[in-house]
Design an enzyme around this catalytic site. Structure first.
Site, PDB file in Angstrom:
ATOM      1  N   GLY A  33      46.010  37.479  55.839  1.00  0.00           N
ATOM      2  CA  GLY A  33      46.783  36.649  55.291  1.00  0.00           C
ATOM      3  C   GLY A  33      47.185  35.207  56.056  1.00  0.00           C
ATOM      4  O   GLY A  33      48.042  34.562  55.854  1.00  0.00           O
ATOM      5  N   ASN A  35      45.425  32.483  55.422  1.00  0.00           N
ATOM      6  CA  ASN A  35      45.509  31.542  54.421  1.00  0.00           C
ATOM      7  C   ASN A  35      46.727  31.525  53.450  1.00  0.00           C
ATOM      8  O   ASN A  35      47.202  30.565  53.017  1.00  0.00           O
ATOM      9  CB  ASN A  35      44.142  31.805  53.489  1.00  0.00           C
ATOM     10  CG  ASN A  35      42.735  31.184  54.115  1.00  0.00           C
ATOM     11  OD1 ASN A  35      42.597  29.958  53.933  1.00  0.00           O
ATOM     12  ND2 ASN A  35      42.050  31.924  54.364  1.00  0.00           N
ATOM     13  N   HIS A 125      36.024  31.597  49.082  1.00  0.00           N
ATOM     14  CA  HIS A 125      34.913  32.165  49.572  1.00  0.00           C
ATOM     15  C   HIS A 125      34.272  31.944  50.994  1.00  0.00           C
ATOM     16  O   HIS A 125      34.189  30.547  50.973  1.00  0.00           O
ATOM     17  CB  HIS A 125      33.945  32.554  48.574  1.00  0.00           C
ATOM     18  CG  HIS A 125      32.769  33.301  48.948  1.00  0.00           C
ATOM     19  ND1 HIS A 125      32.862  34.951  49.006  1.00  0.00           N
ATOM     20  CD2 HIS A 125      31.465  33.353  49.701  1.00  0.00           C
ATOM     21  CE1 HIS A 125      31.796  35.386  49.550  1.00  0.00           C
ATOM     22  NE2 HIS A 125      30.912  34.472  49.892  1.00  0.00           N
TER      23      HIS A 125
END
Ligand code: GAR
Length: 212
Positions: A33, A35, A125
């Site tokens: 987490g 990000n 991604h």
């Protein structure tokens, strides 16, 4: 001291400030987490966008604690709830969510969410798609594959989500070099740096660009 006579003026001023309602977004994450944390912090000072909730398929994911510490409610759901019920769309609707952000979320998004949030689900991604994408390509596996390939560059891809892994429309890419001494671990650090730098800004642009 607040004089009653001034109240309408005070109210009027604050209405003007908040003319447009906050756009609420939800983050889906399966793991650490970093990000998610970065995105929550970025929008804490925004007048337009707020991270209203975090959802995870993993009850042990550190993202849950990170979110709650920042005052953002975090909920866990099961595979059955995600794929065989309308519980998640119902929760999102109840909370007034209009955009979904996948930040290290590892499950394929089911049809009910794709339909409700058509064009409004964004994934990150950790490679330059279309390379190193698809089922089973996530996190360190991606970096390992890049190192083994001998590629001289990697990067990040931010894209809208459809019914296939990593195949939506690419909104943004940023590159970094892969040096001869790099390992999957050092590459992961470079990639996270890019993600933290760009993901919140790309989300902001995309969400505000879609505002009706
Ligand atoms: C990020 O690098 C993200 O790009 C990747 O998982 C990591 C999560 O890191 N996502 C995928 O691989 C999806 N296919 P974080 O939990 O620290 O944000």
């Amino acid at each position: 001291m607040l004089n009653d006579d001034l109240l309408p003026i005070v109210k009027f001023a604050s209405n003007q400030d908040n003319e447009k309602p906050m756009i609420k977004i939800a983050i889906f994450a399966s793991g650490n987490g970093s990000n998610a944390q970065r995105i929550i912090e970025y929008f804490q000072s925004s007048r337009s966008i707020r991270v209203a909730m975090v959802l995870s398929n993993n009850p042990d994911a550190p993202v849950l604690e990170r979110s709650r510490k920042l005052g953002v409610p975090a909920e866990v759901f099961s595979r059955v709830e995600f794929y065989e019920t309308d519980k998640i769309p119902a929760i999102l609707r109840k909370n007034g969510i209009s955009f979904l952000i996948l930040a290290g979320f590892l499950w394929l998004v089911p049809g009910n969410l794709l339909k409700t949030f058509s064009g409004k689900i964004i994934n990150i991604h950790p490679a330059l798609l279309p390379k190193y994408g698809g089922k089973g390509m996530y996190g360190m596996k991606v970096h390992q594959a890049v190192i083994e390939s001998g590629d001289k560059e990697s990067g990040i891809s931010i894209h809208t989500v459809n019914e296939k892994y990593d195949e939506g429309q690419i909104l943004f890419q940023a590159k970094c070099s892969v040096e001869s001494g790099d390992t999957a671990e050092t590459l992961a650090m470079k990639i996270h740096e890019l993600e933290h730098q760009y993901f919140p800004k790309v989300i902001e642009e995309e969400v505000l660009g879609n505002r009706q």
